[in-house]
Motif scaffolding. Structure first.
Motif, PDB file in Angstrom:
ATOM      1  N   ARG A 300       0.848  -1.204   0.000  1.00 10.33           N
ATOM      2  CA  ARG A 300       0.000   0.000   0.000  1.00 10.33           C
ATOM      3  C   ARG A 300       0.878   1.246   0.000  1.00 10.33           C
ATOM      4  O   ARG A 300       1.688   1.436   0.911  1.00 10.33           O
ATOM      5  CB  ARG A 300      -0.909   0.019   1.223  1.00 10.33           C
ATOM      6  CG  ARG A 300      -1.949   1.118   1.137  1.00 10.33           C
ATOM      7  CD  ARG A 300      -2.860   1.156   2.332  1.00 10.33           C
ATOM      8  NE  ARG A 300      -4.020   2.010   2.047  1.00 10.33           N
ATOM      9  CZ  ARG A 300      -4.947   2.346   2.912  1.00 10.33           C
ATOM     10  NH1 ARG A 300      -4.864   1.890   4.155  1.00 10.33           N
ATOM     11  NH2 ARG A 300      -5.953   3.118   2.564  1.00 10.33           N
ATOM     12  N   ARG A 302       0.960   5.177   0.333  1.00 15.06           N
ATOM     13  CA  ARG A 302       0.118   6.299   0.769  1.00 15.06           C
ATOM     14  C   ARG A 302       0.371   7.505  -0.133  1.00 15.06           C
ATOM     15  O   ARG A 302       1.395   7.575  -0.806  1.00 15.06           O
ATOM     16  CB  ARG A 302       0.370   6.636   2.247  1.00 15.06           C
ATOM     17  CG  ARG A 302       1.677   7.318   2.566  1.00 15.06           C
ATOM     18  CD  ARG A 302       1.569   8.159   3.844  1.00 15.06           C
ATOM     19  NE  ARG A 302       2.893   8.571   4.303  1.00 15.06           N
ATOM     20  CZ  ARG A 302       3.580   9.578   3.766  1.00 15.06           C
ATOM     21  NH1 ARG A 302       3.101  10.253   2.721  1.00 15.06           N
ATOM     22  NH2 ARG A 302       4.766   9.900   4.250  1.00 15.06           N
ATOM     23  N   PRO A 303      -0.599   8.455  -0.163  1.00 17.49           N
ATOM     24  CA  PRO A 303      -0.397   9.631  -1.027  1.00 17.49           C
ATOM     25  C   PRO A 303       0.677  10.557  -0.456  1.00 17.49           C
ATOM     26  O   PRO A 303       0.977  10.506   0.732  1.00 17.49           O
ATOM     27  CB  PRO A 303      -1.768  10.308  -1.022  1.00 17.49           C
ATOM     28  CG  PRO A 303      -2.442   9.822   0.222  1.00 17.49           C
ATOM     29  CD  PRO A 303      -1.894   8.472   0.515  1.00 17.49           C
ATOM     30  N   GLN A 384       8.361   1.622   6.979  1.00 17.83           N
ATOM     31  CA  GLN A 384       9.095   2.628   7.744  1.00 17.83           C
ATOM     32  C   GLN A 384       8.106   3.557   8.474  1.00 17.83           C
ATOM     33  O   GLN A 384       6.914   3.588   8.149  1.00 17.83           O
ATOM     34  CB  GLN A 384      10.005   3.445   6.822  1.00 17.83           C
ATOM     35  CG  GLN A 384       9.225   4.373   5.904  1.00 17.83           C
ATOM     36  CD  GLN A 384      10.139   5.240   5.062  1.00 17.83           C
ATOM     37  OE1 GLN A 384      10.226   5.062   3.849  1.00 17.83           O
ATOM     38  NE2 GLN A 384      10.828   6.157   5.710  1.00 17.83           N
ATOM     39  N   THR A 385       8.627   4.267   9.431  1.00 19.49           N
ATOM     40  CA  THR A 385       7.780   5.206  10.181  1.00 19.49           C
ATOM     41  C   THR A 385       7.204   6.259   9.225  1.00 19.49           C
ATOM     42  O   THR A 385       7.931   6.787   8.378  1.00 19.49           O
ATOM     43  CB  THR A 385       8.603   5.892  11.288  1.00 19.49           C
ATOM     44  OG1 THR A 385       9.095   4.882  12.155  1.00 19.49           O
ATOM     45  CG2 THR A 385       7.769   6.882  12.086  1.00 19.49           C
ATOM     46  N   GLY A 386       5.897   6.496   9.363  1.00 23.09           N
ATOM     47  CA  GLY A 386       5.234   7.495   8.525  1.00 23.09           C
ATOM     48  C   GLY A 386       4.731   6.946   7.204  1.00 23.09           C
ATOM     49  O   GLY A 386       4.225   7.693   6.369  1.00 23.09           O
ATOM     50  N   SER A 387       4.802   5.617   7.022  1.00 22.78           N
ATOM     51  CA  SER A 387       4.386   5.057   5.731  1.00 22.78           C
ATOM     52  C   SER A 387       2.892   4.705   5.704  1.00 22.78           C
ATOM     53  O   SER A 387       2.347   4.413   4.647  1.00 22.78           O
ATOM     54  CB  SER A 387       5.231   3.820   5.406  1.00 22.78           C
ATOM     55  OG  SER A 387       5.072   2.860   6.443  1.00 22.78           O
ATOM     56  N   GLY A 388       2.233   4.746   6.859  1.00 22.71           N
ATOM     57  CA  GLY A 388       0.780   4.496   6.868  1.00 22.71           C
ATOM     58  C   GLY A 388       0.366   3.191   7.534  1.00 22.71           C
ATOM     59  O   GLY A 388      -0.750   2.713   7.303  1.00 22.71           O
ATOM     60  N   LYS A 389       1.214   2.632   8.394  1.00 17.60           N
ATOM     61  CA  LYS A 389       0.877   1.355   9.063  1.00 17.60           C
ATOM     62  C   LYS A 389      -0.321   1.545  10.018  1.00 17.60           C
ATOM     63  O   LYS A 389      -1.306   0.803   9.944  1.00 17.60           O
ATOM     64  CB  LYS A 389       2.086   0.832   9.871  1.00 17.60           C
ATOM     65  CG  LYS A 389       3.311   0.520   9.042  1.00 17.60           C
ATOM     66  CD  LYS A 389       4.423  -0.083   9.865  1.00 17.60           C
ATOM     67  CE  LYS A 389       4.977   0.883  10.931  1.00 17.60           C
ATOM     68  NZ  LYS A 389       5.662   2.072  10.344  1.00 17.60           N
ATOM     69  N   THR A 390      -0.193   2.519  10.888  1.00 23.45           N
ATOM     70  CA  THR A 390      -1.269   2.742  11.866  1.00 23.45           C
ATOM     71  C   THR A 390      -2.556   3.161  11.164  1.00 23.45           C
ATOM     72  O   THR A 390      -3.649   2.735  11.533  1.00 23.45           O
ATOM     73  CB  THR A 390      -0.822   3.801  12.898  1.00 23.45           C
ATOM     74  OG1 THR A 390       0.445   3.401  13.436  1.00 23.45           O
ATOM     75  CG2 THR A 390      -1.816   3.930  14.031  1.00 23.45           C
ATOM     76  N   PHE A 391      -2.401   3.971  10.104  1.00 27.15           N
ATOM     77  CA  PHE A 391      -3.587   4.386   9.342  1.00 27.15           C
ATOM     78  C   PHE A 391      -4.284   3.156   8.761  1.00 27.15           C
ATOM     79  O   PHE A 391      -5.508   3.049   8.793  1.00 27.15           O
ATOM     80  CB  PHE A 391      -3.168   5.345   8.211  1.00 27.15           C
ATOM     81  CG  PHE A 391      -4.328   5.890   7.437  1.00 27.15           C
ATOM     82  CD1 PHE A 391      -5.048   6.994   7.888  1.00 27.15           C
ATOM     83  CD2 PHE A 391      -4.718   5.302   6.225  1.00 27.15           C
ATOM     84  CE1 PHE A 391      -6.127   7.488   7.174  1.00 27.15           C
ATOM     85  CE2 PHE A 391      -5.799   5.800   5.511  1.00 27.15           C
ATOM     86  CZ  PHE A 391      -6.502   6.891   5.973  1.00 27.15           C
TER      87      PHE A 391
END
Ligand code: ADP
Ligand code: MG
Length: 637
Positions: A300, A302-303, A384-391
């Motif tokens: 996935r 993210r934009p 990586q951090t900020g790639s959208g895992k939690t989202f």
């Protein structure tokens, strides 16, 4: 007739005694008595003319004998009117002489005055005196007589007064008797009034009751008629009832045969459900890449912050399974043209910046359904951090942005409700744990921070993994699970203040244990749905990380690379799978082994400066994607 004047006389006396004249009367009398000059013998008329006779006129008849002027005395008592005028005029002046004189004294004194004797005529004088004396004696006699009369009259009057007083007393007592009688009579009258008003009200009541009685009579008549009608109806209905009972017996037989049909159809339905599960599993196995394993990998991207993608990332429009990472390398010598290097990766599915949470979830909903069918299911978000895992895993609270965990929970509760109609009963138990620096932390802990228990992973004889002292929360609906996710986030953020941005450097594992039983058919199933938000996969240069940060990085790298090793070992069917090398793999071994369905999201940040991390993430993911772990089998008894 003779009494009346006495009473009147008395009344006149009474008024005069209380009048001014009366008041004058006493002192006048005293004056006369005190008079220093004794009565002068010179003229009888003068004596008569003084106040005395007037006083005598009023008082004499009652108490005192009168000695002065007989004519005046005689005249006074006989007429009230005359007495009054005498009384009123007498005290006032010397001219009384003139008024009194003509009444009678003139004759007495006339001789003496008119014919004055010579001094030598002693005989004449004696004769005069004798005649005068005689006159006086006569007068005294008559006065005495009159006095006697008056006395007797007074005695009579007194007797009369006594009589009258007696009669007055008698009449008074009679009056008081009458008054008493009257009072008694007035009481009787009141009572009479009361009784008569009571009588009126009783009469009214009586007429009311009579009216009511009449109404009741009519009512009774009509009810009797109704009763008759009802009796007729009852007999009709009794016959209808017996007819219906017959029909009921027929219907019951029909129901019984229908019940048999239902049982038969339920059996068929159950068989159908089992067949559905088998086919469902077969489809998923076919879906898994290259038809060779059960680990599926979704990528996935993210934009960008402003939307869209940067050029180094290419997602072919025709194909949603490929992603190309392009790198332009400048010629070192400058003589040759710049070369472009492409890295191509294939996954089960690649989602671009436009793909919504809903579209992403649709792709994994079959997997979630498998969890209810008795398969262990595990879903990771790697990147990586900020790639959208939690989202991807949790998303935001509003409906559109909800992530995999809330959507999976919704789906599971809905499906469980449907299966309930086929006799399935489910129990769900949720837990939420964080792995940071190889230590476990209960994210659903609500006790005192100082009393936080240490958590340890334990494995039971039948290979079930549990964590000691962890909060396992029974849940029955979606809202409860959402509440637990919120609690976990709060627990994570409290830890975060102590060590900046801890969430990106820890793994968080949400587990939903599902137990189902179809009591009527003695079928049970047990499985775990495991949803994991992994720590950021970025690698820092060793020189850049120091102290705590270095320790964190080592732990993260260690557990992530061990995850890769476990997957590879499973793919290679190695005898030894290094589950125990990290807390993450040890905890997840039930979901990673042969008996599970695993999905990994590899989340990509589209910024150019993340190129290196993106490449290493995609490499790690495709290594996982190539693994063949074997075919999963449902945990059924
Ligand atoms: P991670 O958990 O991997 O560190 P986050 O999920 O926190 O990353 O995502 C970082 C930021 O990017 C967040 O603000 C998040 O809302 C946003 N984001 C991530 N994925 C998407 C997406 N598919 N669409 C829109 N915004 C996204
Ligand atoms: Mg995160």
């Amino acid at each position: 007739m003779s009494r009346l004047p006495v009473i009147r006389n008395k009344r006149v006396l009474a008024t005069s005694s209380s009048s001014e004249n009366g008041q004058d009367f006493a002192p006048a009398q005293k004056k006369t008595r005190k008079d220093p000059e004794p009565v002068k013998p010179y003229a009888a008329s003068t004596i008569i003319g003084t106040r005395r006779p007037a006083v005598a006129a009023t008082k004499a008849p009652i108490s005192r004998p009168v000695r002065q002027g007989a004519a005046t005395v005689a005249a006074a008592p006989s007429r009230g009117l005359l007495k009054q005028s005498t009384a009123s005029t007498a005290p006032r002046g010397g001219n009384i002489k003139a008024t009194a004189a003509p009444t009678g004294t003139k004759a007495v004194t006339g001789g003496a005055v008119g014919t004055k004797r010579q001094a030598w005529d002693l005989k004449g004088k004696v004769t005069d005196m004798e005649s005068k004396l005689h006159n006086y004696q006569t007068k005294v006699k008559s006065v005495n007589q009159e006095n006697e009369d008056l006395k007797s009259t007074m005695v009579k009057s007194q007797t009369r007064v006594t009589d009258l007083e007696k009669s007055v007393a008698v009449q008074r007592s009679q009056i008081s008797e009458y008054e008493e009688e009257l009072q008694a009579l007035s009481g009787v009258r009141e009572e009479l009034d009361k009784v008569s008003s009571e009588k009126t009200s009783l009469e009214k009541q009586l007429s009311n009751l009579e009216g009511k009685y009449k109404v009741m009579e009519t009512l009774r008549d009509s009810q009797e008629t109704e009763l008759q009608t009802l009796k007729v109806m009852l007999s009709v209905q009794e016959s209808t009832l017996s007819h219906l009972q017959l029909t009921l017996r027929d219907a019951e037989e029909e129901v019984r045969s229908l019940g048999d049909t239902v049982v038969q159809q339920k059996d068929e339905l159950h068989a159908g459900e089992m067949e559905r599960r088998r086919l469902h599993n077969a489809i998923q196995e076919l879906k898994a890449s290259n038809n060779v394993g059960n680990i599926r990998v979704f990528c996935r991207v993210r934009p960008l912050a402003g939307g869209g993608l940067s050029q180094h990332l290419q997602l072919p429009a025709t194909d949603n399974k490929t992603i190309t990472l392009a790198k332009t390398e400048e010629s070192h010598t400058g003589k040759t043209a710049d070369t472009q290097k492409n890295y191509n990766f294939n996954f089960d599915r690649v989602f671009g910046p436009q793909d919504s949470q809903k579209e992403v979830f649709e792709e994994i909903s079959l997997l979630v359904q498998s969890a209810l069918d008795g398969y262990n299911v595990c879903c990771f978000a790697y990147g990586q951090t900020g790639s959208g895992k939690t989202f991807t895993m949790e998303g935001a609270e509003y409906d559109e942005a909800r992530g995999v965990i809330p959507r999976a929970v919704t789906q599971i509760f809905r499906a469980a409700e449907k299966l309930g109609a086929q006799g399935w009963e489910f129990t769900f138990t949720a837990s939420f744990v964080e792995i940071y620096n190889e230590t476990l932390r209960d994210l659903l802990y609500t006790g005192k921070a100082s009393k936080r228990p240490e958590l340890e992973i334990r494995k039971s004889i039948n290979n079930e993994v549990t964590i000691t002292s962890l909060t396992y929360e029974k849940v029955t609906n979606e809202d409860q699970v959402l509440g637990l996710i919120m609690l976990a986030n709060r627990n994570r953020s409290t830890a975060q203040t102590a060590q900046n941005d801890r969430s990106s450097r820890s793994h968080s594992v949400f587990q939903l244990d599902i137990e189902g039983a179809n009591v009527g058919r003695d079928v049970k199933c047990k499985s775990t749905l495991c949803l994991v938000d992994l720590a950021g996969s970025e690698r820092l240069l060793k020189s850049q990380s120091q102290g705590e940060r270095f320790k964190e990085m080592t732990a993260i790298n260690g557990s992530l690379s061990n995850l890769g090793l476990v997957i590879t070992a499973l793919a290679n069917k190695d005898i030894h799978v290094p589950y125990r090398n990290s807390k993450l793999t040890y905890l997840l071994q039930g979901c990673l082994g042969g008996n599970s369905k695993t999905l990994m999201f590899v989340n990509i940040a589209p910024e150019l400066d993340s190129f290196g991390e993106t490449l290493s993430s995609l490499r790690f993911a495709s290594k996982v994607n190539d693994c063949v772990i074997g075919t999963a089998s449902a945990n059924r008894k």
